[in-house]
Design a protein around this motif. Structure first.
Motif, short mmCIF file in Angstrom:
data_model
loop_
_atom_site.label_atom_id
_atom_site.label_comp_id
_atom_site.label_asym_id
_atom_site.label_seq_id
_atom_site.Cartn_x
_atom_site.Cartn_y
_atom_site.Cartn_z
N LEU A 288 0.43 2.29 -6.34
CA LEU A 288 -0.96 2.62 -6.09
C LEU A 288 -1.86 1.61 -6.78
CD1 LEU A 288 -0.91 6.48 -6.79
CD2 LEU A 288 -0.43 5.30 -4.64
N LEU A 289 -2.81 1.06 -6.05
CA LEU A 289 -3.87 0.23 -6.62
C LEU A 289 -5.19 0.96 -6.39
CD1 LEU A 289 -2.89 -3.37 -5.40
CD2 LEU A 289 -2.16 -2.18 -7.47
N MET A 290 -5.97 1.14 -7.45
CA MET A 290 -7.18 1.96 -7.37
C MET A 290 -8.37 1.24 -7.97
SD MET A 290 -5.47 5.48 -8.73
CE MET A 290 -4.44 4.57 -9.89
N SER A 291 -9.52 1.40 -7.32
CA SER A 291 -10.74 0.85 -7.89
C SER A 291 -11.24 1.75 -9.00
CB SER A 291 -11.82 0.70 -6.81
OG SER A 291 -12.24 1.96 -6.34
N GLU A 292 -12.08 1.18 -9.86
CA GLU A 292 -12.62 1.93 -10.99
C GLU A 292 -13.39 3.16 -10.51
OE1 GLU A 292 -15.60 1.22 -14.85
OE2 GLU A 292 -15.35 -0.32 -13.31
N GLY A 293 -14.06 3.05 -9.37
CA GLY A 293 -14.84 4.18 -8.86
C GLY A 293 -13.98 5.39 -8.56
N LEU A 294 -12.78 5.18 -8.01
CA LEU A 294 -11.87 6.28 -7.71
C LEU A 294 -11.39 6.93 -9.00
CD1 LEU A 294 -10.22 7.51 -5.16
CD2 LEU A 294 -8.32 6.27 -6.19
N ILE A 295 -11.00 6.11 -9.96
CA ILE A 295 -10.51 6.62 -11.23
C ILE A 295 -11.59 7.44 -11.93
CG2 ILE A 295 -9.55 5.99 -13.49
CD1 ILE A 295 -8.81 3.25 -12.06
N ASN A 296 -12.79 6.87 -12.00
CA ASN A 296 -13.88 7.55 -12.70
C ASN A 296 -14.26 8.86 -12.03
OD1 ASN A 296 -13.98 5.52 -14.58
ND2 ASN A 296 -15.78 4.51 -13.72
N ALA A 297 -14.21 8.91 -10.70
CA ALA A 297 -14.56 10.14 -10.00
C ALA A 297 -13.59 11.26 -10.35
CB ALA A 297 -14.59 9.90 -8.49
N LEU A 298 -12.30 10.96 -10.35
CA LEU A 298 -11.30 11.98 -10.68
C LEU A 298 -11.39 12.39 -12.14
CD1 LEU A 298 -8.96 13.72 -9.78
CD2 LEU A 298 -7.41 11.80 -10.22
N GLU A 299 -11.55 11.40 -13.03
CA GLU A 299 -11.62 11.73 -14.45
C GLU A 299 -12.92 12.47 -14.79
OE1 GLU A 299 -10.98 8.17 -16.69
OE2 GLU A 299 -8.80 8.21 -16.35
N GLU A 358 -19.23 6.08 -7.79
CA GLU A 358 -19.31 4.75 -7.18
C GLU A 358 -18.34 4.66 -6.00
OE1 GLU A 358 -21.18 2.08 -7.28
OE2 GLU A 358 -22.55 3.16 -8.59
N ASP A 359 -18.31 3.48 -5.36
CA ASP A 359 -17.40 3.26 -4.24
C ASP A 359 -15.97 3.49 -4.69
OD1 ASP A 359 -19.63 2.30 -2.72
OD2 ASP A 359 -19.43 0.37 -3.74
N MET A 360 -15.16 4.03 -3.78
CA MET A 360 -13.77 4.36 -4.10
C MET A 360 -12.82 3.68 -3.11
SD MET A 360 -13.95 8.39 -5.22
CE MET A 360 -14.70 9.01 -3.73
N THR A 361 -11.78 3.07 -3.65
CA THR A 361 -10.75 2.44 -2.82
C THR A 361 -9.38 2.77 -3.38
OG1 THR A 361 -12.22 0.59 -2.25
CG2 THR A 361 -9.87 0.26 -1.89
N LEU A 362 -8.46 3.16 -2.50
CA LEU A 362 -7.07 3.43 -2.88
C LEU A 362 -6.16 2.71 -1.91
CD1 LEU A 362 -4.81 5.01 -4.38
CD2 LEU A 362 -5.14 6.84 -2.70
N LEU A 363 -5.24 1.90 -2.46
CA LEU A 363 -4.23 1.21 -1.66
C LEU A 363 -2.86 1.77 -2.04
CD1 LEU A 363 -4.01 -2.54 -0.75
CD2 LEU A 363 -1.99 -1.38 -1.65
N ILE A 364 -2.09 2.20 -1.04
CA ILE A 364 -0.75 2.74 -1.26
C ILE A 364 0.26 1.82 -0.60
CG2 ILE A 364 0.79 4.71 -0.90
CD1 ILE A 364 -1.69 6.46 -0.58
N ARG A 365 1.21 1.35 -1.39
CA ARG A 365 2.32 0.54 -0.85
C ARG A 365 3.61 1.31 -1.11
NH1 ARG A 365 6.93 -2.23 0.01
NH2 ARG A 365 6.67 -4.47 0.41
N THR A 366 4.30 1.71 -0.05
CA THR A 366 5.53 2.48 -0.21
C THR A 366 6.70 1.56 -0.53
OG1 THR A 366 5.87 2.40 2.18
CG2 THR A 366 4.80 4.37 1.28
N LEU A 367 7.67 2.10 -1.22
CA LEU A 367 8.88 1.39 -1.60
C LEU A 367 10.07 2.20 -1.12
CD1 LEU A 367 7.77 0.65 -5.28
CD2 LEU A 367 7.64 -0.93 -3.34
N ASN A 368 10.70 1.74 -0.02
CA ASN A 368 11.83 2.42 0.59
C ASN A 368 11.46 3.80 1.12
OD1 ASN A 368 13.69 0.30 0.08
ND2 ASN A 368 13.90 1.01 -2.03
#
Length: 505
Positions: A288-299, A358-368
């Motif tokens: 998972l790669l997350m922007s600061e805005g996504l992290i801050n919103a959840l926290e 703030e703006d929120m971005t989440l990137l998910i890269r699956t592994l197997n």
């Protein structure tokens, strides 16, 4: 006046056009939002985040999330320029770990220098005009200025908008099935994997470069900056990050910033902190790669204590239901957005922290992972891997667990299936109280991890025979209800038997 300049974004439009997008990842986004008193939200500025997700040659993959501010120029530029610096033949399978780290560091350096080259003319014109514009006087309105001064003031504002802004970045590179993370600023990378010894780990790779990072404060102190003042202020020129791409104010004019005025050299840098390599051989999970805005919103909504575990649980739940990684990522972002909004309108303890995000971005890269067989169920030979996640509801302060199941094919390749319970409730965990989740945190200097090997493990193995129908065609129960039947029976003194309506027939 300077001669007209070619737009730097137009000049680089074709850099990445021919690179194929990676199909093993999905991206979800949401724009910034400010809530009014009645809970209605409005967007205060255009979305400033950026991302990249490309598949190169020789088994090379590149992903990134960029958190822009004061405009999207730097985030957009960095996502294109960094791709050009890494995926146009610079990397190949013969490179060692040291080679990869050196190439990553050089790429960030080129991005920084190339960006400032694109605004050189604007910075020079701005400096020249500043010598002719009258100093600001609060007693003199804009209309009282001479027409010439008005034009220069307007031009200065245009130039300031053109050159201002910056971005943080978290970049993941996979080469030779090894993972490298390069971080500049306050975004976050999480690796969720099932280890060979049966334990399941949630790893936060690296720490944010922020005003409460001890290593960063020591770095600033070595340059002559008062780190205690920086920690107390919590921000430098409007941002909490101590490493950034762009932002000419803290790169060229840092001596004019009070907190940084004593620095002996440039204190805010764009040099990435690189972690890896980490082998992905036989790893099942997701990145998972997350922007600061996504992290801050959840926290902001739930507190920082269980944020990593919560978002991993959300992703696992969506993987069990969705057939598209794009849908998985977008569903998780929308869920966090809704959680944040619901906490604000609830008026509860943390509502004061949730008036905006703030703006929120989440990137998910699956592994197997594979999402090809969405209809796979336990009765078709899959294995159940439950996830124990925080759960609460608005009517109760007690905490319990809810089990989310990922259905795994017998060939040990992860796929999605059905989940056996609802996902996280929007309730807020009591501060200082840990929900009943078996993921325990262990922090180190370079990465923090959460691991589990009990009933709450993310990919706990369960024998496939438990999912096989018996001779009657029924699937054996996953949960032993014997104690429930006994308690129910003891509460019914009229002698009513559980055989009449409850219990196995």
């Amino acid at each position: 006046m300077a001669t007209p300049r070619r737009s730097f974004m137009q000049s680089h439009q074709s850099w990445t056009d021919d690179l194929p997008l990676c199909q093993m990842c999905g991206v979800g986004t949401a724009p910034n939002c400010v809530y009014s008193a009645d809970g209605k939200g409005t967007q205060s500025h255009p979305n400033e985040d950026g991302h990249l997700r490309f598949r190169g040659e020789d088994g090379c993959f590149l992903y990134g999330v960029f958190n822009g501010y004061d405009g999207s120029r730097v985030a957009n530029f960095a996502s294109q320029c960094l791709t050009a610096e890494l995926l146009l033949g610079q990397l190949n399978s013969n490179h060692t770990d040291n080679d990869v780290r050196r190439i990553l560091t050089q790429a960030f350096d080129v991005v920084e220098k190339s960006y400032f080259e694109t605004i050189d003319d604007a910075l020079a014109e701005k400096a020249n005009l500043s010598n002719y514009v009258l100093p600001h006087n609060e007693n003199v309105s804009f209309l009282q200025l001479s027409p010439q001064n008005q034009k220069m003031q307007e031009r200065l504002k245009e130039l300031e908008q053109e050159v201002s802004g910056g971005s943080t970045a978290v970049v993941a590179l996979i080469l030779n099935n090894k993972l490298y993370i390069a971080n500049v600023g306050t975004n976050r990378a999480l690796l969720c994997k099932s280890s060979s010894d049966g334990q399941n780990q949630v790893l936060q790779i690296g720490r944010p470069h922020s005003t409460d990072n001890e290593d960063e404060l020591q770095r600033l102190a070595a340059l002559g900056v008062d780190s205690a003042r920086v920690r107390q202020a919590g921000q430098i020129a409007g941002q909490s990050s101590t490493r950034r791409l762009g932002d000419y104010r803290v790169k060229f004019n840092y001596n004019e910033i009070d907190l940084l005025s004593a620095a002996k050299s440039r204190p805010i840098i764009a040099e990435p902190e690189i972690h890896g390599s980490q082998s992905l051989d036989n790893v099942t999970g997701f990145l998972l790669l997350m922007s600061e805005g996504l992290i801050n919103a959840l926290e902001s909504a739930h507190g920082p204590e269980q944020a990593n575990q919560e978002i991993v649980a959300m992703v696992a739940a969506e993987l069990a239901q969705q057939t598209s990684l794009e849908a998985v990522a977008q569903s998780v972002v929308e869920r966090i957005k809704r959680l944040h909004h619901d906490v604000y309108v609830s008026g509860r303890q943390r509502a004061a922290y949730c008036s905006r995000h703030e703006d929120m971005t989440l990137l998910i890269r699956t592994l197997n992972y594979s999402l090809d067989d969405a209809a796979l169920t336990p009765t078709q030979g899959g294995r159940i891997y439950p996830v124990s996640v925080p759960y609460s509801n608005s009517q109760s302060t007690s905490k319990t667990s809810v089990t989310l199941s990922l259905v795994m094919p017998s060939q040990s390749t992860l796929t999605n299936g059905t989940n056996t319970a609802s996902t996280l409730e929007e309730g807020t965990p009591t501060p200082g109280q840990s929900p009943t989740a078996t993921l325990q945190s262990t922090n180190t200097q370079t990465q923090s991890s959460s691991s589990s090997s009990g009933d709450g493990s993310l990919f706990r193995q369960r024998g496939s025979q438990a999912a096989q129908p018996d001779e009657t065609g029924r699937v054996p129960p996953y949960v032993d209800f014997s104690q429930f039947y006994r308690l129910w029976g003891s509460d019914h003194s009229d002698g009513q038997s559980t055989q009449g309506g409850l219990g196995p027939q």
